[in-house]
Design a protein around this motif. Sequence first.
Motif, short mmCIF file in Angstrom:
data_model
loop_
_atom_site.label_atom_id
_atom_site.label_comp_id
_atom_site.label_asym_id
_atom_site.label_seq_id
_atom_site.Cartn_x
_atom_site.Cartn_y
_atom_site.Cartn_z
N MET A 1 7.97 8.44 80.70
CA MET A 1 8.67 9.48 81.45
C MET A 1 7.71 10.67 81.61
SD MET A 1 12.11 11.68 80.52
CE MET A 1 13.26 10.35 80.61
N SER A 2 7.58 11.16 82.82
CA SER A 2 6.70 12.29 83.07
C SER A 2 7.35 13.58 82.58
CB SER A 2 6.39 12.40 84.57
OG SER A 2 7.53 12.86 85.27
N THR A 3 6.54 14.62 82.49
CA THR A 3 7.05 15.93 82.09
C THR A 3 8.13 16.39 83.06
OG1 THR A 3 4.94 16.50 81.09
CG2 THR A 3 6.42 18.32 81.61
N ALA A 4 7.88 16.20 84.37
CA ALA A 4 8.86 16.62 85.38
C ALA A 4 10.18 15.87 85.19
CB ALA A 4 8.31 16.40 86.78
N ASP A 5 10.10 14.56 84.88
CA ASP A 5 11.33 13.79 84.67
C ASP A 5 12.10 14.29 83.45
OD1 ASP A 5 10.81 12.19 86.87
OD2 ASP A 5 9.87 10.59 85.69
N GLY A 6 11.36 14.60 82.39
CA GLY A 6 12.00 15.14 81.18
C GLY A 6 12.65 16.48 81.43
N VAL A 7 11.96 17.33 82.16
CA VAL A 7 12.51 18.65 82.49
C VAL A 7 13.73 18.49 83.39
CG1 VAL A 7 12.05 20.81 83.71
CG2 VAL A 7 10.36 19.89 82.13
N ARG A 8 13.63 17.60 84.37
CA ARG A 8 14.75 17.37 85.29
C ARG A 8 15.98 16.88 84.52
NH1 ARG A 8 12.22 14.44 88.61
NH2 ARG A 8 11.76 16.02 90.16
N ALA A 9 15.78 15.98 83.57
CA ALA A 9 16.90 15.47 82.78
C ALA A 9 17.52 16.58 81.92
CB ALA A 9 16.43 14.32 81.89
N ALA A 10 16.68 17.40 81.31
CA ALA A 10 17.18 18.51 80.49
C ALA A 10 17.95 19.51 81.35
CB ALA A 10 16.03 19.21 79.78
N LEU A 11 17.42 19.80 82.53
CA LEU A 11 18.10 20.72 83.45
C LEU A 11 19.45 20.16 83.90
CD1 LEU A 11 15.09 21.88 85.64
CD2 LEU A 11 16.54 23.37 84.24
N ALA A 12 19.46 18.88 84.22
CA ALA A 12 20.71 18.26 84.68
C ALA A 12 21.77 18.30 83.59
CB ALA A 12 20.44 16.83 85.14
N GLU A 13 21.37 18.02 82.36
CA GLU A 13 22.31 18.07 81.24
C GLU A 13 22.81 19.49 81.01
OE1 GLU A 13 24.92 17.21 78.47
OE2 GLU A 13 23.87 15.74 79.69
N GLU A 14 21.91 20.45 81.03
CA GLU A 14 22.29 21.86 80.87
C GLU A 14 23.23 22.29 81.99
OE1 GLU A 14 22.29 25.61 79.04
OE2 GLU A 14 21.31 23.81 78.30
N ARG A 15 22.97 21.83 83.21
CA ARG A 15 23.81 22.19 84.34
C ARG A 15 25.21 21.59 84.21
NH1 ARG A 15 26.64 22.21 88.48
NH2 ARG A 15 26.29 23.45 90.32
N ARG A 16 25.29 20.33 83.74
CA ARG A 16 26.60 19.70 83.52
C ARG A 16 27.41 20.52 82.51
NH1 ARG A 16 23.78 15.05 84.51
NH2 ARG A 16 23.09 14.73 82.37
N ALA A 17 26.77 20.92 81.42
CA ALA A 17 27.46 21.71 80.40
C ALA A 17 27.90 23.06 80.96
CB ALA A 17 26.56 21.89 79.19
N ALA A 18 27.02 23.71 81.70
CA ALA A 18 27.34 25.03 82.28
C ALA A 18 28.47 24.90 83.30
CB ALA A 18 26.11 25.65 82.91
N ALA A 19 28.46 23.84 84.09
CA ALA A 19 29.51 23.65 85.09
C ALA A 19 30.86 23.42 84.40
CB ALA A 19 29.17 22.47 86.00
N GLY A 20 30.85 22.70 83.29
CA GLY A 20 32.09 22.51 82.53
C GLY A 20 32.60 23.82 81.97
N ARG A 21 31.70 24.63 81.45
CA ARG A 21 32.08 25.95 80.92
C ARG A 21 32.61 26.83 82.04
NH1 ARG A 21 34.11 29.12 77.36
NH2 ARG A 21 32.98 31.00 76.87
N LEU A 22 31.97 26.77 83.20
CA LEU A 22 32.40 27.55 84.36
C LEU A 22 33.82 27.17 84.77
CD1 LEU A 22 31.54 29.59 86.57
CD2 LEU A 22 30.66 27.66 87.86
N ALA A 23 34.11 25.89 84.85
CA ALA A 23 35.45 25.44 85.23
C ALA A 23 36.49 25.91 84.22
CB ALA A 23 35.46 23.92 85.37
N ALA A 24 36.17 25.82 82.94
CA ALA A 24 37.11 26.26 81.90
C ALA A 24 37.37 27.76 82.00
CB ALA A 24 36.56 25.90 80.52
N LEU A 25 36.33 28.53 82.22
CA LEU A 25 36.50 29.99 82.34
C LEU A 25 37.29 30.36 83.59
CD1 LEU A 25 32.95 31.13 81.23
CD2 LEU A 25 35.10 31.72 80.09
N GLU A 26 37.06 29.64 84.67
CA GLU A 26 37.82 29.92 85.90
C GLU A 26 39.31 29.64 85.67
OE1 GLU A 26 35.57 27.53 88.67
OE2 GLU A 26 34.42 29.29 89.34
N ARG A 27 39.61 28.55 84.96
CA ARG A 27 41.02 28.25 84.64
C ARG A 27 41.61 29.33 83.73
NH1 ARG A 27 38.82 23.07 84.15
NH2 ARG A 27 38.74 23.27 81.88
#
Length: 123
Positions: A1-27
């Motif tokens: 896995m390249s550095t870019a792939d690793g960073v992309r995966a970490a970003l995607a996971e962080e974004r999923r978590a942040a989006a879940g937090r965002l939805a909960a806060l909006e509710r």
Amino acid sequence: MSTADGVRAALAEERRAAAGRLAALERELASAVEAAAEGTADDEHDPEGSTTAFERAQVAAVLDQVRTRVAALDDALARVGAPGFGLCTGCGEPIAAERLAARPWATTCVACAAGSPGGRPRR
């Protein structure tokens, strides 16, 4: 896995978590606003000591922070793999792999982020 792939995966996971937090806060905020509109909240006689208006303001402030975080993550996801990704926007030098692993959305090296005199001038 390249550095870019690793960073992309970490970003995607962080974004999923942040989006879940965002939805909960909006509710949570929508529920608080609805309760206030129904007149069920008693700001002056709250046994917990804080007013519902204060609590709504706190949720709204955190909501703004999470929205900003999601936008930063979206921006970083768009930049991964593009020319210049991983280069400091302050000095133009590579951002340390350790920093990108810890903060994959980082746009500056540690020296420039700290504003230290050790930050190198842009080439």
